[in-house]
Design a protein around this motif. Structure first.
Motif, PDB file in Angstrom:
ATOM      1  N   GLY A 255       2.788  10.280 -25.187  1.00  0.00           N
ATOM      2  CA  GLY A 255       2.004   9.050 -25.110  1.00  0.00           C
ATOM      3  C   GLY A 255       2.608   8.051 -24.153  1.00  0.00           C
ATOM      4  N   TRP A 256       3.952   7.906 -24.218  1.00  0.00           N
ATOM      5  CA  TRP A 256       4.614   6.985 -23.281  1.00  0.00           C
ATOM      6  C   TRP A 256       4.432   7.448 -21.847  1.00  0.00           C
ATOM      7  CZ3 TRP A 256       8.343   7.835 -19.619  1.00  0.00           C
ATOM      8  CH2 TRP A 256       8.882   6.690 -19.034  1.00  0.00           C
ATOM      9  N   LEU A 257       4.585   8.759 -21.597  1.00  0.00           N
ATOM     10  CA  LEU A 257       4.468   9.276 -20.243  1.00  0.00           C
ATOM     11  C   LEU A 257       3.058   9.096 -19.702  1.00  0.00           C
ATOM     12  CD1 LEU A 257       5.832  10.661 -17.891  1.00  0.00           C
ATOM     13  CD2 LEU A 257       5.329  12.872 -18.952  1.00  0.00           C
ATOM     14  N   ARG A 258       2.055   9.329 -20.564  1.00  0.00           N
ATOM     15  CA  ARG A 258       0.677   9.138 -20.103  1.00  0.00           C
ATOM     16  C   ARG A 258       0.422   7.671 -19.774  1.00  0.00           C
ATOM     17  NH1 ARG A 258      -3.707  11.652 -19.455  1.00  0.00           N
ATOM     18  NH2 ARG A 258      -2.879  13.602 -20.287  1.00  0.00           N
ATOM     19  N   ALA A 259       0.950   6.754 -20.580  1.00  0.00           N
ATOM     20  CA  ALA A 259       0.793   5.320 -20.278  1.00  0.00           C
ATOM     21  C   ALA A 259       1.504   4.960 -18.979  1.00  0.00           C
ATOM     22  CB  ALA A 259       1.341   4.484 -21.432  1.00  0.00           C
ATOM     23  N   PHE A 260       2.660   5.579 -18.750  1.00  0.00           N
ATOM     24  CA  PHE A 260       3.393   5.313 -17.505  1.00  0.00           C
ATOM     25  C   PHE A 260       2.595   5.798 -16.299  1.00  0.00           C
ATOM     26  CE2 PHE A 260       6.267   6.616 -14.144  1.00  0.00           C
ATOM     27  CZ  PHE A 260       7.058   5.491 -13.997  1.00  0.00           C
ATOM     28  N   VAL A 261       2.037   6.986 -16.401  1.00  0.00           N
ATOM     29  CA  VAL A 261       1.235   7.535 -15.301  1.00  0.00           C
ATOM     30  C   VAL A 261       0.014   6.668 -15.040  1.00  0.00           C
ATOM     31  CG1 VAL A 261      -0.205   9.486 -14.602  1.00  0.00           C
ATOM     32  CG2 VAL A 261       2.040   9.893 -15.618  1.00  0.00           C
ATOM     33  N   ARG A 262      -0.580   6.147 -16.115  1.00  0.00           N
ATOM     34  CA  ARG A 262      -1.805   5.367 -15.966  1.00  0.00           C
ATOM     35  C   ARG A 262      -1.531   3.945 -15.494  1.00  0.00           C
ATOM     36  NH1 ARG A 262      -3.243   5.516 -20.858  1.00  0.00           N
ATOM     37  NH2 ARG A 262      -2.489   3.433 -21.413  1.00  0.00           N
TER      38      ARG A 262
ATOM     39  N   ARG B  89       0.831  -1.210   0.000  1.00  0.00           N
ATOM     40  CA  ARG B  89       0.000   0.000   0.000  1.00  0.00           C
ATOM     41  C   ARG B  89       0.866   1.260   0.000  1.00  0.00           C
ATOM     42  NH1 ARG B  89      -3.426  -2.848   3.699  1.00  0.00           N
ATOM     43  NH2 ARG B  89      -2.372  -1.805   5.437  1.00  0.00           N
ATOM     44  N   ALA B  90       1.975   1.206   0.740  1.00  0.00           N
ATOM     45  CA  ALA B  90       2.863   2.373   0.768  1.00  0.00           C
ATOM     46  C   ALA B  90       3.467   2.633  -0.607  1.00  0.00           C
ATOM     47  CB  ALA B  90       3.955   2.158   1.801  1.00  0.00           C
ATOM     48  N   ARG B  91       3.863   1.534  -1.302  1.00  0.00           N
ATOM     49  CA  ARG B  91       4.411   1.714  -2.652  1.00  0.00           C
ATOM     50  C   ARG B  91       3.367   2.269  -3.601  1.00  0.00           C
ATOM     51  NH1 ARG B  91       6.672  -3.419  -1.565  1.00  0.00           N
ATOM     52  NH2 ARG B  91       5.112  -4.401  -2.897  1.00  0.00           N
ATOM     53  N   GLU B  92       2.131   1.765  -3.489  1.00  0.00           N
ATOM     54  CA  GLU B  92       1.070   2.269  -4.355  1.00  0.00           C
ATOM     55  C   GLU B  92       0.788   3.740  -4.079  1.00  0.00           C
ATOM     56  OE1 GLU B  92      -2.241  -0.270  -3.752  1.00  0.00           O
ATOM     57  OE2 GLU B  92      -1.461  -1.877  -5.052  1.00  0.00           O
ATOM     58  N   GLN B  93       0.787   4.113  -2.811  1.00  0.00           N
ATOM     59  CA  GLN B  93       0.562   5.516  -2.476  1.00  0.00           C
ATOM     60  C   GLN B  93       1.678   6.403  -3.014  1.00  0.00           C
ATOM     61  OE1 GLN B  93       0.125   5.501   1.770  1.00  0.00           O
ATOM     62  NE2 GLN B  93      -1.937   4.612   1.725  1.00  0.00           N
ATOM     63  N   GLU B  94       2.923   5.918  -2.900  1.00  0.00           N
ATOM     64  CA  GLU B  94       4.042   6.697  -3.418  1.00  0.00           C
ATOM     65  C   GLU B  94       3.976   6.813  -4.930  1.00  0.00           C
ATOM     66  OE1 GLU B  94       7.510   8.901  -3.727  1.00  0.00           O
ATOM     67  OE2 GLU B  94       6.113   8.547  -2.078  1.00  0.00           O
ATOM     68  N   ARG B  95       3.610   5.709  -5.585  1.00  0.00           N
ATOM     69  CA  ARG B  95       3.486   5.762  -7.039  1.00  0.00           C
ATOM     70  C   ARG B  95       2.365   6.712  -7.454  1.00  0.00           C
ATOM     71  NH1 ARG B  95       0.339   4.048 -10.813  1.00  0.00           N
ATOM     72  NH2 ARG B  95       1.167   3.752 -12.902  1.00  0.00           N
ATOM     73  N   ALA B  96       1.243   6.683  -6.714  1.00  0.00           N
ATOM     74  CA  ALA B  96       0.146   7.608  -7.028  1.00  0.00           C
ATOM     75  C   ALA B  96       0.587   9.056  -6.846  1.00  0.00           C
ATOM     76  CB  ALA B  96      -1.057   7.301  -6.136  1.00  0.00           C
TER      77      ALA B  96
END
Length: 422
Positions: A256-263, A212-219
């Motif tokens: 496009g790559w950056l948006r895919a990375f963010v998503r 959960r901490a990793r997911e929060q950091e990634r978000a």
């Protein structure tokens, strides 16, 4: 023995259930306290017997000597248990059982027959209390059964042959050993099992919390990328007046790559060199560079060869990406040829363009080539060479053995291509 030694895996293993979690350690400490208390209770029995009846025995000195030996042995086990914070090892418990059996016979010889059921025969009540240690340490099965049988047999033999106790009294008395040991074994097994279950649950909770901490950091990072960098790039892409066609196409691809990375996050590691090169060509095509890809020989060269490692694929593709990026920026052409082969156990990938070329030693390209292509391949255990001349185009050759070692990052070789300049 230091506390760290007492809690080492080797010492934990003699419990039959090696575990290093807090729950398992707590269970062992509880069992240790029970062992110590029962053992001290047995010593109280000996002390009372010596004070009240020892001097009235015909062999009082021998009685006191027996009591001293048994007391010394018990105190040593108690000290060891306290030091280790767990019940003593099974080997010492087995020796303790043998000493108790010998003590039962010696005590029966020293005690008068009329003292068989009094304080005069102190080895019987002492051994009943200390028998709990057998159940706390020995693993259920043959070892536990042998320990129980030996102690019961020692009491039965001494009581029948030395003290003349009737069978109808000896047999029920001997069953008390079995009851004590069985109850102790059940309690020990339950405590150790619950301790291990608690440790497994704690581990799962810790992993879940870490996830959960990793997911929060990634978000959080994704929000920063979206709010700062991605929106800026998209604003530039929409402003066609300030961008030439090549730069705009490059921005479109990178956006496009950056948006895919963010998503979706970073793509999973790939160990398929042909597929990775195909995706690279698609990426560069979106950026306006027409790339001719030849990978047929990869499929036919060695069909039985295991796939390359992720580190191998990423090193080659990363260097090839930089070579194609240099074509876009400096070659003044919009075409390039990429060829991939596997010969003599070595991957060979070449990038060729017929652009204006350059003089590597005299060009500012030297730093970019060394860092982006040559150094990357060298780190992976391969080689990268660049041949070029003014007006002669550029030829990049990447070589890496099919079983090249990893790059030292856990075997994944995860390294993003940076914005190196030629």
């Amino acid at each position: 023995m230091s506390r760290s030694d007492a809690e080492s895996p080797a010492n934990r293993a003699d419990a039959g259930h090696p575990s290093s979690g807090a729950g398992a350690e707590h269970a062992e400490r509880v069992l240790m306290r029970a062992f110590v208390l029962f053992r001290l209770g047995g010593l109280v029995q000996i002390g009372v017997a010596v004070v009240t009846a020892g001097t009235r025995q015909p062999h009082s000195l021998a009685v006191v000597s027996l009591a001293a030996v048994i007391t010394a042995e018990s105190l040593c086990l108690v000290a060891l248990a306290v030091r280790r914070r767990r019940v003593p090892p099974a080997a010492l418990i087995a020796l303790d059982v043998c000493l108790c059996v010998a003590g039962l016979f010696v005590g029966a010889v020293l005690a008068r027959r009329q003292d068989a059921h009094s304080w005069g025969y102190f080895m019987y009540p002492y051994s009943l209390l200390t028998s709990v240690g057998i159940g706390l340490r020995l693993r259920p099965g043959l070892s536990l059964a042998c320990g129980t049988g030996l102690l019961m047999g020692g009491y039965i033999g001494s009581a029948l042959t030395m003290l003349g106790d009737p069978v109808w009294n000896v047999i029920p008395n001997s069953l008390t050993y079995a009851c004590n040991i069985a109850i102790a074994a059940i309690v020990a097994h339950t405590l150790r099992r619950d301790g291990r279950n608690l440790d497994r649950l704690s581990t799962r909770l810790a992993h879940e919390e870490s996830r959960r901490a990793r997911e929060q950091e990634r978000a959080r990072q994704a929000r920063l990328l979206h709010d700062r960098i991605l929106q800026t790039l998209e604003t530039l892409v929409r402003d066609e007046r300030r961008l030439d066609g090549v730069l705009r196409d490059r921005l479109v691809a990178e956006t496009g790559w950056l948006r895919a990375f963010v998503r979706d996050g970073e793509a999973e590691p790939c160990d398929d060199l042909e597929e990775a090169l195909r995706l690279l060509v698609e990426e560069k095509t979106l950026a306006g560079l027409r790339v001719e890809l030849h990978t047929e020989q990869l499929r036919t060269a060695a069909p039985g060869l295991p796939p390359p490692s992720v580190a191998t694929v990423e090193a080659i593709v990363g260097a090839a990406r930089e070579a194609l990026t240099n074509v876009q920026k400096h070659a003044a052409v919009d075409r390039a040829v990429v060829r991939a082969e596997l010969t003599d156990g070595e991957y060979l990938v070449t990038v060729l363009d017929h652009g204006r070329g350059f003089v590597p030693d005299a060009s500012a390209a030297g730093t970019g080539i060394r860092e982006s292509i040559e150094a990357r391949m060298a780190e992976a255990g391969g080689s990268g060479t660049v041949e070029s001349g003014l007006g002669d185009g550029t030829y990049v050759e990447l070589r890496l053995h099919a079983t090249a070692p990893s790059t030292g990052d856990g075997g994944t070789g995860r390294r993003r291509a940076g914005p190196d300049q030629r």
